[in-house]
Design a protein around this motif. Structure first.
Motif, short mmCIF file in Angstrom:
data_model
loop_
_atom_site.label_atom_id
_atom_site.label_comp_id
_atom_site.label_asym_id
_atom_site.label_seq_id
_atom_site.Cartn_x
_atom_site.Cartn_y
_atom_site.Cartn_z
N VAL A 21 0.73 -1.03 0.11
CA VAL A 21 -0.17 -0.01 -0.02
C VAL A 21 0.80 1.25 -0.12
O VAL A 21 1.76 1.46 0.87
CB VAL A 21 -0.78 -0.08 1.54
N SER A 22 0.80 2.02 -1.27
CA SER A 22 1.57 3.36 -1.33
C SER A 22 0.95 4.44 -1.00
O SER A 22 -0.34 4.46 -1.08
CB SER A 22 2.36 3.12 -2.73
N GLU A 23 1.74 5.52 -0.74
CA GLU A 23 1.06 6.75 -0.45
C GLU A 23 0.31 7.21 -1.74
O GLU A 23 1.04 6.98 -2.92
CB GLU A 23 2.04 7.77 -0.03
N PRO A 24 -1.04 7.76 -1.95
CA PRO A 24 -1.55 8.19 -3.13
C PRO A 24 -0.66 9.26 -3.67
O PRO A 24 -0.25 10.49 -2.91
CB PRO A 24 -2.82 8.38 -2.83
N CYS A 25 -0.66 9.29 -5.06
CA CYS A 25 -0.11 10.51 -5.68
C CYS A 25 -1.14 11.74 -5.83
O CYS A 25 -2.29 11.43 -6.16
CB CYS A 25 0.46 10.20 -6.96
N TYR A 26 -1.00 12.81 -5.12
CA TYR A 26 -1.91 13.79 -5.18
C TYR A 26 -0.98 15.31 -5.62
O TYR A 26 0.41 15.32 -5.37
CB TYR A 26 -2.49 14.09 -3.97
N LEU A 27 -1.71 15.99 -5.97
CA LEU A 27 -0.95 17.32 -6.43
C LEU A 27 -1.28 18.39 -5.64
O LEU A 27 -2.46 18.54 -4.82
CB LEU A 27 -2.02 17.92 -7.87
N ASP A 28 -0.20 19.20 -5.51
CA ASP A 28 -0.29 20.58 -4.65
C ASP A 28 -1.22 21.46 -5.40
O ASP A 28 -1.37 21.60 -6.61
CB ASP A 28 1.05 21.05 -4.17
N PRO A 29 -1.78 22.41 -4.62
CA PRO A 29 -2.66 23.55 -5.40
C PRO A 29 -1.89 24.26 -6.61
O PRO A 29 -2.39 24.59 -7.61
CB PRO A 29 -3.06 24.51 -4.16
N ALA A 30 -0.71 24.30 -6.21
CA ALA A 30 0.02 25.20 -7.34
C ALA A 30 0.03 24.40 -8.47
O ALA A 30 0.14 24.71 -9.55
CB ALA A 30 1.75 25.39 -6.74
N GLU A 31 0.48 22.93 -8.47
CA GLU A 31 0.59 22.01 -9.46
C GLU A 31 -0.87 21.93 -10.21
O GLU A 31 -0.85 21.83 -11.41
CB GLU A 31 1.04 20.50 -8.83
N VAL A 32 -1.92 22.02 -9.46
CA VAL A 32 -3.19 21.83 -9.97
C VAL A 32 -3.49 23.04 -10.90
O VAL A 32 -3.87 23.10 -12.09
CB VAL A 32 -4.55 21.74 -8.95
N THR A 33 -3.09 24.31 -10.27
CA THR A 33 -3.13 25.68 -11.02
C THR A 33 -2.28 25.49 -12.43
O THR A 33 -2.85 25.95 -13.70
CB THR A 33 -2.76 26.62 -10.24
N ALA A 34 -1.15 25.22 -12.52
CA ALA A 34 -0.29 25.03 -13.65
C ALA A 34 -0.96 24.12 -14.50
O ALA A 34 -0.70 24.54 -15.74
CB ALA A 34 1.31 24.41 -13.06
N ILE A 35 -1.43 22.99 -14.22
CA ILE A 35 -2.04 22.05 -15.25
C ILE A 35 -3.38 22.60 -15.75
O ILE A 35 -3.55 22.75 -17.05
CB ILE A 35 -2.35 20.63 -14.53
N LEU A 36 -4.04 23.29 -14.83
CA LEU A 36 -5.45 24.01 -15.48
C LEU A 36 -4.96 25.07 -16.56
O LEU A 36 -6.06 25.57 -17.37
CB LEU A 36 -6.24 24.32 -14.26
N VAL A 95 -7.01 15.17 -0.33
CA VAL A 95 -6.03 15.78 0.59
C VAL A 95 -6.09 17.27 0.94
O VAL A 95 -6.03 17.62 2.12
CB VAL A 95 -4.68 15.66 -0.18
N HIS A 96 -6.38 18.02 -0.14
CA HIS A 96 -6.89 19.54 0.28
C HIS A 96 -8.10 19.83 1.13
O HIS A 96 -8.00 20.29 2.09
CB HIS A 96 -7.25 20.05 -1.19
N LEU A 97 -9.17 18.85 1.23
CA LEU A 97 -10.15 18.82 2.01
C LEU A 97 -9.71 18.54 3.43
O LEU A 97 -10.01 19.03 4.35
CB LEU A 97 -11.16 17.88 1.83
N ILE A 98 -8.86 17.57 3.54
CA ILE A 98 -8.17 17.17 4.85
C ILE A 98 -7.48 18.52 5.42
O ILE A 98 -7.63 18.57 6.52
CB ILE A 98 -7.39 15.90 4.80
#
Length: 334
Positions: free
Chosen positions: A121-136, A267-270
């Motif tokens: 069981v590995s840690e899930p890959c998630y995006l930081d807010p800055a990374e989400v903004t960059a992709i969008l 993760v961001h909700l947490i």
């Protein structure tokens, strides 16, 4: 159909009578089982030197199933999770066969006893807010295709929807009036209501204005008006991530898929302090244990928790009884 080979009859009954009529399985489950059996039958045909139409029940032994699972994992490059999904589809068929063909019970038991393979069981890959903004920021919103991609990725991040849940979205499931929300249908046909940011609702509304769709038609479609596929979205996302990496180098170390936006939402909700039971309902998790996995994944949450703990005493310092001069003075008087 020859009585000497009941396999085609059993396979037909499994899909049409048991899986569809009795179990009322979703179209996604049916297609997943279908794909597994396509691969398995071709694999057995190649090993036995026969055509698929000539395969009988006696060819589908436990050793053949085990060999197929190894092939699916190692030669096809599938994950352990994919291997276990293949096994579940095969097991389901032989569980059905055991109730229809008593002569095959011993064979069915051997296959049903093949164990599920445990995976780390590995840690899930998630995006930081800055990374989400960059992709969008990557899709060209002046074009219809770029606008569609931007809206889809924004919707994935807002709702935390699984990719197929988003691709199945129809306009009739969206409430544009305040408070905006969307009705999603997840695994097991379970429905849930997710709130929408006003910005997301506006993006969806503008997409519909530019590309009108009937209330019961899929919202996200290709240039021919056909619904987008999950593989097509993954291909487009990979191009956007590659472009965003130039401005955000941290993306180089991450395997970004549409599901990464779902992880990011959780993760961001947490991080925002939202209760895990609310997040479970938001994401449509059956078990709270699944949601708790995200609570362990957020490094920022761990850092904040560490700040609440007192800093340990520096090693090598004097013990407290030596620093307390009043106690030493009292001992000197004895």
């Amino acid at each position: 159909m020859s009585k000497a080979n009941p396999f085609p009859v059993l396979m037909h009954a499994f899909f049409y009578e048991w899986l569809v009529e009795q179990r009322n399985a979703s179209i996604h489950t049916v297609r997943s089982y279908r794909d597994t059996w396509r691969l398995f039958l071709r694999f057995v045909a190649q090993r036995t030197g026969r055509k698929v139409a000539m395969i009988t029940m006696t060819d589908l032994t436990a050793s053949e199933v085990s060999a197929f699972l190894s092939y699916a994992e190692h030669e096809r490059g599938g994950t352990i999770g994919t291997r276990n999904c293949r096994l579940a589809a095969i097991r389901s068929f032989f569980h059905f066969v055991a109730t229809r063909d008593p002569a095959s019970i011993a064979q069915c038991v051997e296959i049903l006893n093949i164990p599920v393979k445990r995976a780390p069981v590995s840690e899930p890959c998630y995006l930081d807010p800055a990374e989400v903004t960059a992709i969008l920021a990557q899709p060209d919103r002046s074009t219809l295709e770029g606008m569609r991609d931007h809206v889809l990725l924004s919707f994935l991040y807002n709702s935390g929807a699984r990719i197929q849940e988003a691709l199945d979205l129809c306009p009739e499931a969206i409430r544009f009036e305040s408070p905006s929300c969307v009705r999603l249908t997840g695994k097991g046909r379970k429905e849930r209501i997710c709130p929408l940011w006003p910005e997301t609702a506006l993006l969806l509304k503008k997409l519909l204005e530019r590309q009108p769709r009937a209330p019961d038609q899929r919202l996200f479609v290709n240039r021919y008006g056909e619904p987008l596929s999950a593989s097509g979205v993954r291909f487009k996302l990979a191009a956007y991530v590659k472009a965003a990496t130039e401005a955000t180098p941290t993306l180089r170390t991450k395997h970004v898929t549409p599901h990464a936006f779902r992880h990011a939402t959780a993760v961001h909700l947490i991080s925002a302090g939202v209760d895990v039971t609310v997040i479970r309902s938001w994401l449509g998790h059956v078990s709270l244990d699944t949601t708790n996995h995200y609570a362990r994944a957020n490094l920022e949450t761990k850092r904040k928790a560490l700040e609440q703990v007192a800093v340990p005493t520096t090693p090598g310092g004097q013990p407290s009884w030596k620093r307390d001069t009043s106690v030493l003075a009292w001992l000197d008087t004895l």
